[in-house]
Motif scaffolding. Structure first.
Motif, PDB file in Angstrom:
ATOM      1  N   ARG A 111     -19.549 -17.391 -21.828  1.00  0.00           N
ATOM      2  CA  ARG A 111     -19.934 -16.191 -22.365  1.00  0.00           C
ATOM      3  C   ARG A 111     -21.100 -15.524 -21.328  1.00  0.00           C
ATOM      4  NH1 ARG A 111     -21.303 -14.895 -28.206  1.00  0.00           N
ATOM      5  NH2 ARG A 111     -22.454 -13.066 -28.368  1.00  0.00           N
ATOM      6  N   ALA A 112     -22.002 -16.265 -20.774  1.00  0.00           N
ATOM      7  CA  ALA A 112     -22.775 -15.522 -20.182  1.00  0.00           C
ATOM      8  C   ALA A 112     -22.561 -14.623 -18.919  1.00  0.00           C
ATOM      9  CB  ALA A 112     -23.969 -16.497 -19.774  1.00  0.00           C
ATOM     10  N   PRO A 113     -21.439 -14.939 -18.229  1.00  0.00           N
ATOM     11  CA  PRO A 113     -20.948 -14.279 -17.201  1.00  0.00           C
ATOM     12  C   PRO A 113     -20.334 -12.960 -17.663  1.00  0.00           C
ATOM     13  CG  PRO A 113     -19.950 -16.504 -17.039  1.00  0.00           C
ATOM     14  CD  PRO A 113     -20.883 -16.347 -18.386  1.00  0.00           C
ATOM     15  N   LEU A 114     -19.797 -12.794 -18.875  1.00  0.00           N
ATOM     16  CA  LEU A 114     -19.210 -11.496 -19.366  1.00  0.00           C
ATOM     17  C   LEU A 114     -20.635 -10.580 -19.831  1.00  0.00           C
ATOM     18  CD1 LEU A 114     -16.887 -13.320 -21.994  1.00  0.00           C
ATOM     19  CD2 LEU A 114     -16.335 -12.231 -19.711  1.00  0.00           C
ATOM     20  N   GLU A 115     -21.591 -11.275 -20.249  1.00  0.00           N
ATOM     21  CA  GLU A 115     -22.842 -10.641 -20.661  1.00  0.00           C
ATOM     22  C   GLU A 115     -23.524  -9.984 -19.647  1.00  0.00           C
ATOM     23  OE1 GLU A 115     -24.000 -12.323 -25.111  1.00  0.00           O
ATOM     24  OE2 GLU A 115     -25.238 -12.817 -23.541  1.00  0.00           O
ATOM     25  N   ALA A 116     -23.406 -10.675 -18.317  1.00  0.00           N
ATOM     26  CA  ALA A 116     -24.039 -10.512 -17.099  1.00  0.00           C
ATOM     27  C   ALA A 116     -23.398  -9.077 -16.663  1.00  0.00           C
ATOM     28  CB  ALA A 116     -24.094 -11.479 -16.066  1.00  0.00           C
ATOM     29  N   ALA A 117     -22.114  -9.012 -16.747  1.00  0.00           N
ATOM     30  CA  ALA A 117     -21.419  -8.269 -16.217  1.00  0.00           C
ATOM     31  C   ALA A 117     -21.691  -6.803 -16.895  1.00  0.00           C
ATOM     32  CB  ALA A 117     -19.774  -8.213 -16.397  1.00  0.00           C
ATOM     33  N   SER A 118     -21.857  -6.878 -18.095  1.00  0.00           N
ATOM     34  CA  SER A 118     -22.326  -5.596 -19.020  1.00  0.00           C
ATOM     35  C   SER A 118     -23.652  -5.210 -18.428  1.00  0.00           C
ATOM     36  CB  SER A 118     -22.288  -6.066 -20.500  1.00  0.00           C
ATOM     37  OG  SER A 118     -23.445  -6.627 -20.851  1.00  0.00           O
ATOM     38  N   MET A 119     -24.491  -6.119 -18.145  1.00  0.00           N
ATOM     39  CA  MET A 119     -25.904  -5.632 -17.661  1.00  0.00           C
ATOM     40  C   MET A 119     -25.961  -5.340 -16.197  1.00  0.00           C
ATOM     41  SD  MET A 119     -27.812  -8.853 -19.647  1.00  0.00           S
ATOM     42  CE  MET A 119     -29.638  -8.780 -19.173  1.00  0.00           C
ATOM     43  N   GLY A 120     -24.758  -5.177 -15.772  1.00  0.00           N
ATOM     44  CA  GLY A 120     -24.671  -4.753 -14.393  1.00  0.00           C
ATOM     45  C   GLY A 120     -24.983  -5.949 -13.256  1.00  0.00           C
ATOM     46  N   ILE A 121     -25.181  -7.010 -13.672  1.00  0.00           N
ATOM     47  CA  ILE A 121     -25.662  -8.358 -12.888  1.00  0.00           C
ATOM     48  C   ILE A 121     -24.368  -8.680 -12.263  1.00  0.00           C
ATOM     49  CG2 ILE A 121     -26.779 -10.375 -12.859  1.00  0.00           C
ATOM     50  CD1 ILE A 121     -28.385  -9.451 -15.371  1.00  0.00           C
ATOM     51  N   SER A 122     -24.145  -8.813 -10.797  1.00  0.00           N
ATOM     52  CA  SER A 122     -22.876  -9.629 -10.440  1.00  0.00           C
ATOM     53  C   SER A 122     -23.588 -10.992  -9.668  1.00  0.00           C
ATOM     54  CB  SER A 122     -22.374  -8.715  -9.407  1.00  0.00           C
ATOM     55  OG  SER A 122     -23.217  -8.000  -8.371  1.00  0.00           O
ATOM     56  N   LEU A 123     -22.650 -11.899 -10.186  1.00  0.00           N
ATOM     57  CA  LEU A 123     -23.196 -13.130  -9.784  1.00  0.00           C
ATOM     58  C   LEU A 123     -22.262 -13.498  -8.356  1.00  0.00           C
ATOM     59  CD1 LEU A 123     -22.215 -15.024 -13.189  1.00  0.00           C
ATOM     60  CD2 LEU A 123     -24.399 -14.270 -12.184  1.00  0.00           C
ATOM     61  N   ALA A 124     -22.925 -14.193  -7.509  1.00  0.00           N
ATOM     62  CA  ALA A 124     -22.459 -14.858  -6.400  1.00  0.00           C
ATOM     63  C   ALA A 124     -21.470 -15.957  -6.823  1.00  0.00           C
ATOM     64  CB  ALA A 124     -23.494 -15.351  -5.258  1.00  0.00           C
ATOM     65  N   PRO A 125     -20.553 -16.307  -5.911  1.00  0.00           N
ATOM     66  CA  PRO A 125     -19.549 -17.302  -6.431  1.00  0.00           C
ATOM     67  C   PRO A 125     -20.073 -18.533  -6.734  1.00  0.00           C
ATOM     68  CG  PRO A 125     -18.717 -16.093  -4.533  1.00  0.00           C
ATOM     69  CD  PRO A 125     -20.035 -15.793  -4.623  1.00  0.00           C
ATOM     70  N   ASP A 126     -21.484 -18.972  -6.146  1.00  0.00           N
ATOM     71  CA  ASP A 126     -22.185 -20.141  -6.514  1.00  0.00           C
ATOM     72  C   ASP A 126     -23.167 -20.122  -7.494  1.00  0.00           C
ATOM     73  OD1 ASP A 126     -24.029 -18.850  -4.736  1.00  0.00           O
ATOM     74  OD2 ASP A 126     -24.608 -20.504  -3.418  1.00  0.00           O
ATOM     75  N   GLU A 127     -23.233 -19.138  -8.106  1.00  0.00           N
ATOM     76  CA  GLU A 127     -24.459 -18.796  -9.191  1.00  0.00           C
ATOM     77  C   GLU A 127     -23.706 -18.920 -10.688  1.00  0.00           C
ATOM     78  OE1 GLU A 127     -27.528 -15.959  -7.167  1.00  0.00           O
ATOM     79  OE2 GLU A 127     -25.843 -15.046  -8.292  1.00  0.00           O
ATOM     80  N   THR A 128     -24.547 -19.614 -11.427  1.00  0.00           N
ATOM     81  CA  THR A 128     -24.220 -19.836 -12.945  1.00  0.00           C
ATOM     82  C   THR A 128     -24.813 -19.041 -13.680  1.00  0.00           C
ATOM     83  OG1 THR A 128     -23.401 -21.831 -12.191  1.00  0.00           O
ATOM     84  CG2 THR A 128     -23.687 -21.640 -14.655  1.00  0.00           C
TER      85      THR A 128
END
Ligand SMILES: [Zn+2]
Length: 405
Positions: free
Chosen positions: A75-92
């Motif tokens: 769930r959290a990566p979907l919420e991160a996207a909505s907050m404009g936070i992009s994750l590096a491939p090695d981030e959780t």
């Protein structure tokens, strides 16, 4: 041709004695949905595949056309996207709730409130800022969100412990899950510091003095790495918009390549700006092919166990969103196909989500008056040997009348 998916979150329910054996959807006055159902197709959609919990994340991914088996990472990566936070491939990413814990009993930690008394965004931002300053930096980063909903980003992959959603443990002993975080030394150090900071923070002292619940704990959960999803444009050649008050849906919309429309006064509760959402959808459809309109209010009412609120939310959805949008398109002779459905049931009697198949209307303005003749209800489907769409993520193909490009 215009395409619409209109979702009343958690709208489905079970028959209630208080409503003379009707469900809230049956008890509510829903002339618009009843008419579209009578003139359209009615079937059941499996939005929650086997082995998944019936969350709004999984169910809405299905509704927008993405197989959770293939694309759901948490769930959290979907919420991160909505907050404009992009994750590096090695981030959780973890959803990081501010919570109220009770440690007064020996050997027990009770989850008193997974919202820390619906703490204000301003108070929460102060707390998250201090946590970032003193516990962030190294492998952890904190990002403030709305009210009790924040994000924690971990540099590195999933830790070796299981997290659980705090809203599943209201008033329960959650100490074994709390201890699990402390099995890893970096987490133990971070959480020990974070809990010490929260215990002493002036925001919490003020809340206690005012008789409010303190945010005396953080609860990371819903973790995942960033999903890679082809956009709806890449898959079907359509452009469109997501209209929702909820970060999770905005995140899903972002990954699907949709424009995210923020409607002023959209709250996620029964006081939301229904007319504003309908108008935003109509405006978007002037230049785009597709809109996904999501209303959170029926789900919130289900979690509250409030029959009156749920009926009100369903009636407002029917009148102001479903009728508001479709009447206008019909009056302008715009051809459209519309799905009207829910992501999952949130039964009043259970106050949580279930995996029931969801009744789904598919209406096509070109095939006016050739449909089921049935009103829209959970029961109309079960009594009529209805078709089942077992792969819910194929609803999009059915709506668009096309396979992948
Ligand atoms: Zn939901």
């Amino acid at each position: 041709m215009k395409y619409l998916i209109l979702v009343g979150d958690g709208m489905g329910d079970y028959p209630l004695d208080e409503l003379g054996g009707k469900t809230p959807l049956e008890a509510a006055k829903t002339p618009a949905m009843d008419e579209l159902c009578a003139q359209g197709e009615l079937f059941l959609t499996k939005t929650v595949p086997e082995g998944f919990p019936p969350g709004s994340d999984v169910a809405n991914l299905s509704l927008i056309g993405y197989d959770p088996d293939r694309y759901y990472t948490g769930r959290a990566p979907l919420e991160a996207a909505s907050m404009g936070i992009s994750l590096a491939p090695d981030e959780t990413a973890f959803r990081c709730n501010l919570v109220t814990l009770d440690r007064s009993l020996p050997e027990q930690i009770t989850m008193v409130d997974f919202t820390a008394g619906h703490i204000s965004s301003e108070e929460a931002a102060e707390l998250i800022e201090v946590l970032e300053a003193r516990c962030g930096g190294g492998i952890f980063r904190f990002y403030p969100g709305v009210s009790y909903r924040h994000l924690l980003i971990l540099r590195g992959f999933l830790p070796g412990f299981k997290t659980v959603p705090p809203h599943d443990y209201i008033d329960q002993n959650i100490s074994s899950y709390h201890q699990a975080y402390f099995q890893e030394s970096t987490w133990a150090a971070m959480l020990t510091e974070a809990e010490a900071i929260l215990a002493e923070h002036p925001v919490n002292r003020r809340r206690l003095d005012a008789g409010l619940l303190p945010a005396n704990g953080i609860w990371p959960w819903g973790e995942g790495t960033t999903p890679t999803m082809p956009s709806l444009f890449e898959r079907f050649g359509i452009i469109g918009s997501m209209i929702s008050a909820v970060d999770l849906l905005k995140g899903i919309g972002t990954f699907a390549g949709l424009d995210i429309i923020n409607v002023p006064g959209a709250t996620g509760f029964i006081d939301t700006n229904y007319e504003g959402k309908a108008q935003a959808a109509l405006d978007a459809l002037k230049s785009q092919d597709f809109v996904f309109v999501h209303l959170e209010a029926p789900d919130e009412s289900g979690h509250q166990g409030s029959i009156d609120n749920k009926i009100q939310a369903i009636e407002d959805f029917d009148q102001k969103i479903v009728d508001g949008i479709t009447k206008e398109l019909l009056s302008k002779n715009v051809d459209f196909r519309a799905v009207i459905t829910m992501d999952h049931f949130t039964p009043i009697s259970l106050r949580t989500h279930t995996s029931d198949l969801v009744p789904t209307i598919l209406y096509d303005s070109r095939r006016y008056k050739t449909g089921t003749g049935l009103p829209f209800s959970e029961r109309a489907t079960s009594e009529n040997d209805t078709e089942i769409l077992a792969n819910g993520h194929r609803l999009i193909n059915k709506l668009l009348e096309q396979a992948e490009v």
